[in-house]
Design a protein around this motif. Structure first.
Motif, PDB file in Angstrom:
ATOM      1  N   ASN A   6       0.818  -1.217   0.000  1.00 42.07           N
ATOM      2  CA  ASN A   6       0.000   0.000   0.000  1.00 42.07           C
ATOM      3  C   ASN A   6       0.850   1.265   0.000  1.00 42.07           C
ATOM      4  N   ALA A   7       2.177   1.097  -0.140  1.00 41.80           N
ATOM      5  CA  ALA A   7       3.085   2.246  -0.193  1.00 41.80           C
ATOM      6  C   ALA A   7       4.287   1.914  -1.066  1.00 41.80           C
ATOM      7  N   ARG A 113      -3.173   4.975  -5.895  1.00 44.93           N
ATOM      8  CA  ARG A 113      -3.295   3.679  -5.217  1.00 44.93           C
ATOM      9  C   ARG A 113      -2.356   3.520  -4.028  1.00 44.93           C
ATOM     10  N   PHE A 114      -1.244   4.237  -4.025  1.00 41.39           N
ATOM     11  CA  PHE A 114      -0.212   4.018  -3.018  1.00 41.39           C
ATOM     12  C   PHE A 114       0.150   5.311  -2.289  1.00 41.39           C
TER      13      PHE A 114
END
Length: 236
Positions: A6-7, A113-114
């Protein structure tokens, strides 16, 4: 693809900003003024190990001074004089280094998204000029100035992991340099994406030989390719 993350953490110089073009814009005219046959590639090769050595030996020195000292050492290696004005010119040049053409648009796409993080061998002031060229607000910027060491020190990646753990982030590291990034990132247990910006050129350029065999988890030649794989058209 990349659903477990997620990053994204990014190296900046070599990955998002064309540091070879920026360094070459100063070293090239200087070198060829004395030896017209010298190419930018030859000068970058001479420079690469000197910058890495200065960073290793002087981990708390700010990046502009690292550039200056590495330039002086490169001149000594090649038997060419480096004036104080020459050294200052390179030290102050970071904000002038161009972004790769696909960096800003790829970052905008990935930000849908990230969370986006910078992990860079730079000082805060110099990075501000580069950040303006990238046109995006990063969720976190971790500099060598803040950490007190330069990559490939694993200390920088431990600082990244500490931030990620505190923010409940699963980070994928994205970088061009095998030496500065992928070797120590793997040692720190991070998965990585290699942006192989030099895919069309032999040799290591301004980045030292990693010295060990390292295989990043994914490889793309351009940031645009990675962004398309991570955030496909229509997925946003």
């Amino acid at each position: 693809m990349f659903e477990e993350f997620n990053a994204l953490s990014f190296d900046c110089y070599g990955t998002l900003i064309d540091w070879e073009a920026g360094i070459g814009a100063v070293l090239g005219p200087w070198g060829r003024a004395a030896r017209p046959e010298l190419t930018d590639e030859e000068l970058l090769l001479a420079y690469a190990d000197e910058e890495a050595r200065v960073e290793r030996e002087n981990p708390t020195t700010l990046y502009p001074q690292v550039l200056e000292e590495a330039f002086r050492a490169t001149g000594a290696k090649l038997g060419l004089p480096v004036s104080e004005a020459d050294a200052k010119r390179l030290g102050a040049s970071v904000p002038d280094w161009p972004a790769f053409l696909d960096s800003a648009s790829a970052l905008q796409r990935l930000s849908k998204r990230f969370k986006l993080i910078i992990l860079s061998n730079v000082d805060k002031k110099s990075f501000a000029g580069s950040n303006a060229r990238l046109g995006i607000e990063f969720d976190r910027v971790i500099t060598a100035e803040e950490v007190g060491s330069y990559k490939p020190s694993v200390q920088n990646f431990e600082a990244l992991k500490k931030y990620a753990d505190g923010a409940d982030l699963k980070v994928l590291h994205v970088a061009q340099s095998l030496f500065h990034d992928h070797v120590p990132a793997a040692q720190a247990g991070l998965k990585g994406v290699w942006i192989n910006r030099r895919h069309h050129r032999a040799g290591w350029g301004a980045t030292p030989d990693p010295g060990v065999d390292v295989k990043p988890d994914w490889t793309f030649n351009f940031m645009a390719e990675f962004a398309e794989a991570a955030v496909p058209q229509g997925s946003d």
